[in-house]
Scaffold this motif. Structure first.
Motif, PDB file in Angstrom:
ATOM      1  N   GLN A 114      -4.016  -1.760  -1.770  1.00 33.19           N
ATOM      2  CA  GLN A 114      -2.894  -0.993  -1.219  1.00 33.19           C
ATOM      3  C   GLN A 114      -3.365   0.331  -0.621  1.00 33.19           C
ATOM      4  OE1 GLN A 114       0.176  -2.092  -0.922  1.00 33.19           O
ATOM      5  NE2 GLN A 114       0.801  -0.213   0.124  1.00 33.19           N
ATOM      6  N   THR A 115      -4.320   0.983  -1.305  1.00 37.31           N
ATOM      7  CA  THR A 115      -4.870   2.240  -0.763  1.00 37.31           C
ATOM      8  C   THR A 115      -5.568   1.993   0.575  1.00 37.31           C
ATOM      9  OG1 THR A 115      -5.182   3.070  -3.009  1.00 37.31           O
ATOM     10  CG2 THR A 115      -6.411   4.176  -1.245  1.00 37.31           C
ATOM     11  N   LYS A 122      -5.579   2.307   6.508  1.00 35.12           N
ATOM     12  CA  LYS A 122      -5.577   1.664   7.822  1.00 35.12           C
ATOM     13  C   LYS A 122      -4.245   1.855   8.529  1.00 35.12           C
ATOM     14  CE  LYS A 122      -9.720   0.111   7.939  1.00 35.12           C
ATOM     15  NZ  LYS A 122     -10.658   0.613   8.966  1.00 35.12           N
ATOM     16  N   TYR A 123      -3.156   1.815   7.733  1.00 33.23           N
ATOM     17  CA  TYR A 123      -1.842   2.028   8.337  1.00 33.23           C
ATOM     18  C   TYR A 123      -1.735   3.418   8.956  1.00 33.23           C
ATOM     19  CZ  TYR A 123       3.049   3.418   8.479  1.00 33.23           C
ATOM     20  OH  TYR A 123       4.248   3.931   8.877  1.00 33.23           O
ATOM     21  N   ARG A 124      -2.218   4.424   8.202  1.00 35.04           N
ATOM     22  CA  ARG A 124      -2.151   5.791   8.752  1.00 35.04           C
ATOM     23  C   ARG A 124      -3.039   5.932   9.987  1.00 35.04           C
ATOM     24  NH1 ARG A 124      -1.844   7.086   3.186  1.00 35.04           N
ATOM     25  NH2 ARG A 124      -4.121   7.225   3.045  1.00 35.04           N
ATOM     26  N   GLN A 125      -4.230   5.314   9.963  1.00 36.53           N
ATOM     27  CA  GLN A 125      -5.080   5.354  11.152  1.00 36.53           C
ATOM     28  C   GLN A 125      -4.416   4.674  12.339  1.00 36.53           C
ATOM     29  OE1 GLN A 125      -8.767   3.577   9.944  1.00 36.53           O
ATOM     30  NE2 GLN A 125      -9.387   5.336   8.643  1.00 36.53           N
ATOM     31  N   LEU A 126      -3.828   3.470  12.066  1.00 33.89           N
ATOM     32  CA  LEU A 126      -3.127   2.766  13.146  1.00 33.89           C
ATOM     33  C   LEU A 126      -1.932   3.581  13.636  1.00 33.89           C
ATOM     34  CD1 LEU A 126      -2.778   0.211  14.858  1.00 33.89           C
ATOM     35  CD2 LEU A 126      -1.435  -0.765  12.976  1.00 33.89           C
ATOM     36  N   ARG A 127      -1.218   4.188  12.685  1.00 37.07           N
ATOM     37  CA  ARG A 127      -0.061   5.009  13.069  1.00 37.07           C
ATOM     38  C   ARG A 127      -0.484   6.205  13.919  1.00 37.07           C
ATOM     39  NH1 ARG A 127       2.483   8.125   8.188  1.00 37.07           N
ATOM     40  NH2 ARG A 127       0.586   9.317   8.614  1.00 37.07           N
ATOM     41  N   ASP A 128      -1.571   6.893  13.528  1.00 36.21           N
ATOM     42  CA  ASP A 128      -2.045   8.045  14.298  1.00 36.21           C
ATOM     43  C   ASP A 128      -2.549   7.609  15.675  1.00 36.21           C
ATOM     44  OD1 ASP A 128      -1.425   9.580  12.132  1.00 36.21           O
ATOM     45  OD2 ASP A 128      -3.478   9.627  11.341  1.00 36.21           O
TER      46      ASP A 128
END
Length: 839
Positions: free
Chosen positions: A667-668, A673-679
């Motif tokens: 999950q971490t 990866k989600y935050r990187q993709l979001r940014d």
């Protein structure tokens, strides 16, 4: 008091004494000089009195009879000289009148010479103007001949129309070595095209719009040669070079060269009929250019008409003769394009070009202009010859006037010489007359009287000087006395300051004695403090020895404890004990406050508390053994079984904990990866938003606060420095454009099978509506071609059609695939108020 040292006061006092003595000496010397000056003044006064007495005696002697006789004789000689002087003055007056007449003649001669000079200068200027006119006419004739030979496309005009970069590229292509290209690239195409004589001036803008991008294109044989041509263009700063790959042709293709006539015999002008190829080009180049214009510019199937209605009729196929020739596109003189596609009439307005690139093929007119220029040059040559003759005549008149002026100037110089001689004679006569007048009273008595007067004047002058010197000496004596008084005052001040210094010195000596006493007491106190410090050092040393003993005992205790268990195991057991005590207290006293419970846990964790717990535990074990029948072996067996069950449960717990830890790590990782993709999506959307905003020369920033779940737009107009603090500061059209830019930017990073934009262009002007529609069409074709986009607009379809045409042209220019005919479908909704004319 600033000075406190006697060494400084004593030299100053000595200096003041010396100054006083010098002032006294100077005053005494000045008094002595004053007495001497006063004695000289008395002597001068006595001499002046004696001379006054001598002057009175001489005046008495001058009034005798002999002196009067000498005076009458002198007056007669003066009268004779005055008569001689009058004659000389009369002769001088005659010469002056002659000089005035001669000066008038000289002025007239100078006026004639000035007039002749002015006439000569005017003739020279006229000759210069005539020569310049002849040279200008000759150069104009030569330029006209060169322009006629070039068909009106001179080098300067080509630079102005195509730019220096394109012309430099054309020169480099012409100088390319053999083998670099299959055959030299041809371009730009518009440089070789001319408007035919049949093309009227009002058709010229529509003609260039109809040819479109073909005008700026280069014709090459292969794609590789097009790439090489683009690299050459980059060196000359020529951007977006468009190339057409075509085969070299020796003759034009058959496109129907016969005129296009309708049923009534009216001629229709196709684009190919209104252009010609430069005759100086080789036949193969001319044929290739004609084929390119026909194939790529649709020039054989496009006509140019006068009005919109005729163009609409041509595009809709109302003329059978034009349909037979496959003519389906028309342009009116307003540069609007009309074409029928699948039963839909598409009207595309175009902006007229600012500068026409195609030059007219008007060699006949240019040749006539060259002939007229030659005639003007011949006329200018004849005018120049006439002006040369006038200049020669003016120079001859000027020479005659100069000769006459020279003769008159020579006569004037001779007259001036005679006047100078008369003036010298008159001066001599006046000098003699003055001598006689001076001798009128020059007797011995008068001479003596004059000498006495001179001596008297000299004595008066010396007396005045002596009196002035006496006054100056008096002033210097007063100054010396003042300096002496000032020196006395300074000495008194220094003596007073010396007295103050002595008193101050006594005070300082007393304070010094006090400081010596305090110094002794401080030394005693320092000795006492050093003794105390030594005692403290001894105490610290003893304390350090006790600490070392405690540490040794502590080490022994640790070693003995380590035999039973390690420190870590002991700490772990202590923590489990504390947790068990805390849980036990919670079960027994659930309402106990946390602070009291923690205090009880800490008390139970002390050494005494642990001993009590161990004792109570031992007693509990004994009671349990008694309750279990006292069979320790049976209790051990049951405990072993329970321990095995506990071990199995612990293994299950460990397995679940391991899976749980893995899930947490996964999950971490996913969150990272989600935050990187979001940014990354944020940066892409912000970049795309700024790109779309720059289409209207706006600056735009897209800011996303994911934590605060907030989106912020910052917009800066191109002609303003300050950004809008709120979207409400923008106009309605600007807000609509900003909204469309935001949707397009988000659409590039958010996938969807179809999108709907309702009334996206409200409040926009025509320019903003066109920019927005082109951006949407480019997005639909080039960015997201696999989705369906629905646009709803209350405006007409002209903007959409025009934007589609420009999008197609841009795709061609960029080498991108052109959207097919099925790319755009327009549905015009029925007006609900059309059937009710009263509303």
């Amino acid at each position: 008091m600033e000075r406190t040292r006697a060494e400084e006061l004593l030299p100053q006092l000595a200096d003041k004494k010396r100054a006083k003595q010098e002032a006294r000496k100077r005053r005494l010397a000045l008094l002595q000089r004053l007495r001497s000056s006063q004695g000289q003044t008395e002597e001068l006064r006595e001499k002046r009195a004696a001379r006054l007495r001598e002057l009175a005696a001489l005046e008495a002697e001058a009034s005798s009879e002999a002196a009067l006789a000498r005076l009458r004789e002198q007056q007669e000689r003066i009268a004779a000289k005055q008569q001689e002087l009058s004659g000389l003055q009369a002769a001088a007056s005659d010469l002056e009148s002659q000089r005035a007449a001669l000066a008038a003649s000289v002025s007239a001669a100078e006026a004639r010479r000035s007039a002749a000079t002015q006439a000569r200068d005017e003739a020279r200027r006229a000759l210069t103007d005539a020569s310049a006119a002849r040279a200008t006419a000759a150069s104009t004739a030569a330029a006209a001949e060169a322009t006629a030979a070039a068909g009106g496309a001179t080098r300067e005009l080509l630079y102005a129309r195509w730019g220096r970069g394109v012309m430099a590229l054309a020169d480099e292509v012409a100088r390319a070595p053999p083998g670099r290209f299959s055959w030299p690239p041809i371009g730009p195409v518009g440089m070789y095209l001319r408007r035919s004589p049949a093309c009227e001036a009002r058709y010229a803008p529509a003609l260039e719009v109809a040819l479109g991008s073909v005008m700026n294109s280069w014709i090459v044989a292969r794609r590789e040669e097009g790439d090489e041509l683009r690299r050459m263009a980059a060196r000359h700063d020529v951007r977006r070079l468009h190339t057409i790959i075509a085969a070299r042709s020796e003759r034009p293709n058959a496109y129907g060269t016969e005129p296009v006539l309708d049923e009534r015999g009216r001629r229709w002008w196709r684009v190919v009929d209104l252009v010609t190829v430069d005759e100086s080009a080789p036949p193969a180049v001319r044929a290739t250019l004609i084929n390119t214009v026909v194939d790529w510019g649709n020039a054989a199937f496009t006509v140019i008409v006068d009005d919109r209605a005729t163009a609409h009729s041509v595009a809709s196929g109302s003329f059978p003769s034009l349909r037979q020739r496959r003519i389906g596109t028309a342009y009116d003189v307003q540069c609007a394009e009309y074409v029928d596609r699948n039963g839909t009439m598409i009207t595309t307005p175009h902006q007229a070009p600012r500068m026409l690139v195609l030059v007219a093929d008007n060699r006949a007119a240019l040749q006539e202009a060259a002939r007229q220029a030659q005639e003007v040059a011949a006329t200018a040559a004849r005018e120049e010859a006439a002006r040369r003759e006038e200049l020669a005549a003016a120079e001859a008149a000027l020479a005659a006037a100069a000769q006459e002026l020279g003769r008159l100037q020579a006569a004037a110089r001779e007259l001036q010489r005679q006047q100078a001689e008369l003036k010298r004679g008159e001066a001599a006569c006046r000098s003699q007359l003055a001598a006689l007048e001076d001798g009128l009273g020059s007797s011995s008595s008068q001479a003596a009287s004059a000498e006495v007067n001179d001596q008297l004047a000299l004595l008066s002058q010396q007396l005045n000087q002596a009196e002035a010197a006496a006054e100056e000496l008096t002033q210097q004596i007063n100054d010396a006395a003042e300096e002496e008084r000032q020196a006395d005052a300074d000495m008194d001040a220094l003596q007073q300051e010396s007295s103050q210094y002595l008193r101050r010195r006594e005070e300082l000596l007393k304070r010094l004695q006090d400081l010596d006493g305090r110094k002794g007491r401080a030394a005693e106190a320092l000795t006492a403090r050093q003794a105390e410090l030594e005692a403290l050092r001894t105490s610290v040393q003893e304390a350090q020895e006790r600490i070392d003993q405690y540490e040794a005992r502590l080490g022994q205790a640790r070693e003995s404890a380590a035999k039973d268990c390690s420190r870590e195991e002991g700490l772990e057991a202590l923590e489990r004990y504390r947790a068990a005590r805390d849980e036990d207290i919670r079960e027994r006293q659930p309402n106990l406050p946390d602070a009291e419970r923690e205090a009880k846990v800490r008390e139970a964790s002390t050494a005494k508390g642990l001993e009590r717990w161990i004792e109570s535990t031992r007693k509990a074990i004994e009671r349990a053994e008694t309750a279990a029948g006292g069979d320790l072996e049976a209790v051990s067996l049951r405990a072993s079984a329970l321990r095995r069950e506990v071990d199995v449960a612990e293994e299950a717990v460990k397995s679940v904990a391991k899976k749980h830890a893995g899930m947490l790590d996964a999950q971490t990782y996913r969150n990272t990866k989600y935050r990187q993709l979001r940014d990354m999506i944020h940066r892409i959307a912000a970049s795309k938003f700024g790109k779309y905003m720059r289409r209207r020369n706006f600056g735009g920033q897209l800011l996303l606060d994911h934590e605060g779940r907030r989106l912020e737009l910052r917009v800066t107009k191109g002609n303003e420095q300050q950004q809008a603090s709120s979207m409400m500061q923008l106009s309605g059209g600007e807000r609509s454009f900003t909204t469309a830019a935001l949707l397009l930017a988000l659409g590039e990073v958010i996938g969807s099978s179809f999108r709907v934009m309702d009334e996206y262009d409200v409040y926009m002007d025509d320019n903003a509506r066109k920019i927005t529609t082109m951006a949407i069409l480019e997005y639909a074709w080039r960015i997201n071609p696999n989705s369906q986009l629905v646009l709803i607009s209350p405006h007409d379809t002209a903007t959409v059609v025009e934007s589609l045409q420009e999008t197609i042209a841009k795709c061609k220019k960029d080498g991108y695939a052109v959207p097919p005919a099925s790319f755009l479908k327009i549905n015009v909704m029925h007006d609900p108020q059309a059937g009710n004319p009263g509303q």
